[in-house]
Design an enzyme around this catalytic site. Structure first.
Site, mmCIF file in Angstrom:
data_model
loop_
_atom_site.group_PDB
_atom_site.id
_atom_site.type_symbol
_atom_site.label_atom_id
_atom_site.label_comp_id
_atom_site.label_asym_id
_atom_site.label_seq_id
_atom_site.Cartn_x
_atom_site.Cartn_y
_atom_site.Cartn_z
ATOM 1 N N ASP A 116 0.861 -1.182 0.000
ATOM 2 C CA ASP A 116 0.000 0.000 0.000
ATOM 3 C C ASP A 116 0.896 1.230 0.000
ATOM 4 O O ASP A 116 2.114 1.127 0.201
ATOM 5 C CB ASP A 116 -0.937 0.011 1.214
ATOM 6 C CG ASP A 116 -2.269 0.695 0.922
ATOM 7 O OD1 ASP A 116 -2.251 1.855 0.465
ATOM 8 O OD2 ASP A 116 -3.329 0.075 1.143
ATOM 9 N N ASP A 166 -9.535 0.982 -5.924
ATOM 10 C CA ASP A 166 -10.204 2.224 -6.322
ATOM 11 C C ASP A 166 -10.997 1.961 -7.603
ATOM 12 O O ASP A 166 -10.428 1.529 -8.608
ATOM 13 C CB ASP A 166 -9.160 3.310 -6.569
ATOM 14 C CG ASP A 166 -9.763 4.705 -6.663
ATOM 15 O OD1 ASP A 166 -10.905 4.811 -7.180
ATOM 16 O OD2 ASP A 166 -9.112 5.671 -6.244
ATOM 17 N N LYS A 170 -15.541 7.547 -12.737
ATOM 18 C CA LYS A 170 -15.766 8.378 -13.917
ATOM 19 C C LYS A 170 -15.191 7.702 -15.155
ATOM 20 O O LYS A 170 -14.089 7.155 -15.131
ATOM 21 C CB LYS A 170 -15.131 9.756 -13.713
ATOM 22 C CG LYS A 170 -15.774 10.565 -12.596
ATOM 23 C CD LYS A 170 -15.114 11.926 -12.450
ATOM 24 C CE LYS A 170 -15.766 12.719 -11.321
ATOM 25 N NZ LYS A 170 -15.130 14.043 -11.136
ATOM 26 N N PHE A 241 -14.943 -1.304 6.171
ATOM 27 C CA PHE A 241 -15.306 -0.623 4.928
ATOM 28 C C PHE A 241 -16.423 -1.376 4.207
ATOM 29 O O PHE A 241 -17.384 -0.789 3.733
ATOM 30 C CB PHE A 241 -14.064 -0.527 4.033
ATOM 31 C CG PHE A 241 -14.352 -0.047 2.633
ATOM 32 C CD1 PHE A 241 -14.466 1.301 2.351
ATOM 33 C CD2 PHE A 241 -14.501 -0.954 1.586
ATOM 34 C CE1 PHE A 241 -14.735 1.742 1.060
ATOM 35 C CE2 PHE A 241 -14.770 -0.525 0.305
ATOM 36 C CZ PHE A 241 -14.877 0.825 0.040
#
Length: 265
Positions: A116, A166, A170, A241
Site C-alpha cells: 500500500d 479504487d 468516472k 469498509f
C-alpha cells in the site's frame, strides 16, 4: 511506549515543512521509493494523506527496518528467505490492515506480502502484526506494478489478492483501474500454476469489467463452474469498509480465478 519514542514520533509528525521527497519517518517508508529511475505512467492508485497517530508512528519507527520494504525496483526479492520458505500471497491495497492481520493470524502457514502507499495504514498493520505476534506479514511501500515487474521472479507467488481497489467511477478515469488485460498478463507471469487471483469490489460496473477481462484472459480460469461471481470465502474477513457499504445497500462481488498451467498459456 517510552518517553523517547513518544517525543520522536511527536517531532516527526509535527507540521513542520519537509523537503520534497523526504520520508515522514527517518528509517521508515520512503516518500517516492522508485524515484525517477522508472518511467512515469498512469497510475491505478492515488496516495491519501491523513494524520499518522502516535501509535502508528511508533510502529513505523520501530518495526519498519525489520518488517517493511520500499518498492524501489532496484533488486529482486528473495521471498523464500523473507518468509522462511512459506508460500507467499501478495495483497495489493490493504487499507488499515485489519483484514490482512486477521487472515495472517488464521493462516500462519502462508506469508502475506502486503502493499500500500497509505502511511497510516502501513503503521497500523505493523502495529497489529506486532501485537498479535504475527511473523508471516511484511509491509511494502510503493507501486505494486513495479514490485511485480522488477522485484519478483516468475512463479514467485502462490496467490494474489486485490480487495476493494479504487473503482475510478468516472468514465474518463477507467484507464486507471488496476484490473486490466496488461496487469493480468504481468500478474500471471509471477504466479505459480494453480495460484488463485482473488478480487473483491462493491462497485457493480467495476465487478462486471473484472469478470469480463478475467474471463477473456488466457492465463486464468474461473473457479466457478457457472462462470460467474463466487461466494465470499470464509477466509476473507468482513471489513469495516465492506460493512459500511453493505449498510448502504452495496452488493459485494468476489471473483476467484485460477492461474492456468503453462500448457494453457
Amino acid at each position: 511506549m517510552s518517553e523517547f519514542v513518544v517525543s520522536e514520533v511527536e517531532n516527526v509528525t509535527a507540521k513542520a515543512p519537509r523537503p520534497k521527497g523526504e520520508p515522514r519517518f527517518p528509517g521508515g517508508p520512503a516518500a517516492d521509493p522508485a524515484g525517477s529511475h522508472h518511467e512515469r505512467r498512469i497510475r491505478s492508485f492515488q496516495p491519501r494523506r491523513s494524520r499518522v497517530t502516535a501509535g502508528q508512528g511508533e510502529a513505523l519507527l520501530r518495526l519498519w527496518p525489520t518488517w517493511g520494504l520500499d518498492i524501489d525496483g532496484r533488486s529482486t526479492l528473495a521471498l523464500d528467505e523473507m518468509f522462511d520458505r512459506l508460500p507467499v500471497v501478495l495483497e495489493i491495497g490493504f487499507g488499515m490492515g485489519e483484514a490482512t492481520a486477521q487472515m495472517a493470524a488464521a493462516d500462519p502457514g502462508t506469508g502475506i506480502l502486503a502493499v500500500d502507499v497509505h502511511t497510516p495504514g502501513q503503521g497500523n498493520l505493523l502495529g497489529l502484526a506486532d501485537r498479535m505476534g504475527l511473523s508471516n506479514v511484511r509491509v511494502a511501500n510503493g507501486d505494486a506494478i513495479i514490485l511485480l515487474r522488477e522485484m519478483l521472479t516468475p512463479d514467485a507467488l502462490d496467490g494474489l489478492r486485490v480487495y476493494f481497489p479504487d473503482p475510478w467511477p468516472k468514465k474518463r478515469h477507467h484507464k486507471r483501474r488496476l484490473i486490466q488485460p496488461e496487469f493480468l498478463t504481468l500478474a500471471a507471469s509471477r504466479m505459480k500454476p494453480g495460484a488463485v487471483l482473488h478480487c473483491a469490489t462493491d462497485w457493480e460496473p467495476y465487478a462486471e469489467q473484472m469478470l469480463d477481462v478475467l474471463t477473456a484472459h488466457p492465463g486464468f480460469e474461473n473457479t466457478q463452474e457457472d462462470g460467474g461471481y463466487a461466494p465470499r470465502p470464509a477466509f476473507r474477513p468482513l471489513t469495516r469498509f465492506e460493512g459500511q457499504g453493505l449498510d448502504k445497500g452495496h452488493v459485494v462481488h468476489d471473483l476467484l480465478f485460477r492461474r492456468v498451467g503453462r500448457d494453457g498459456d
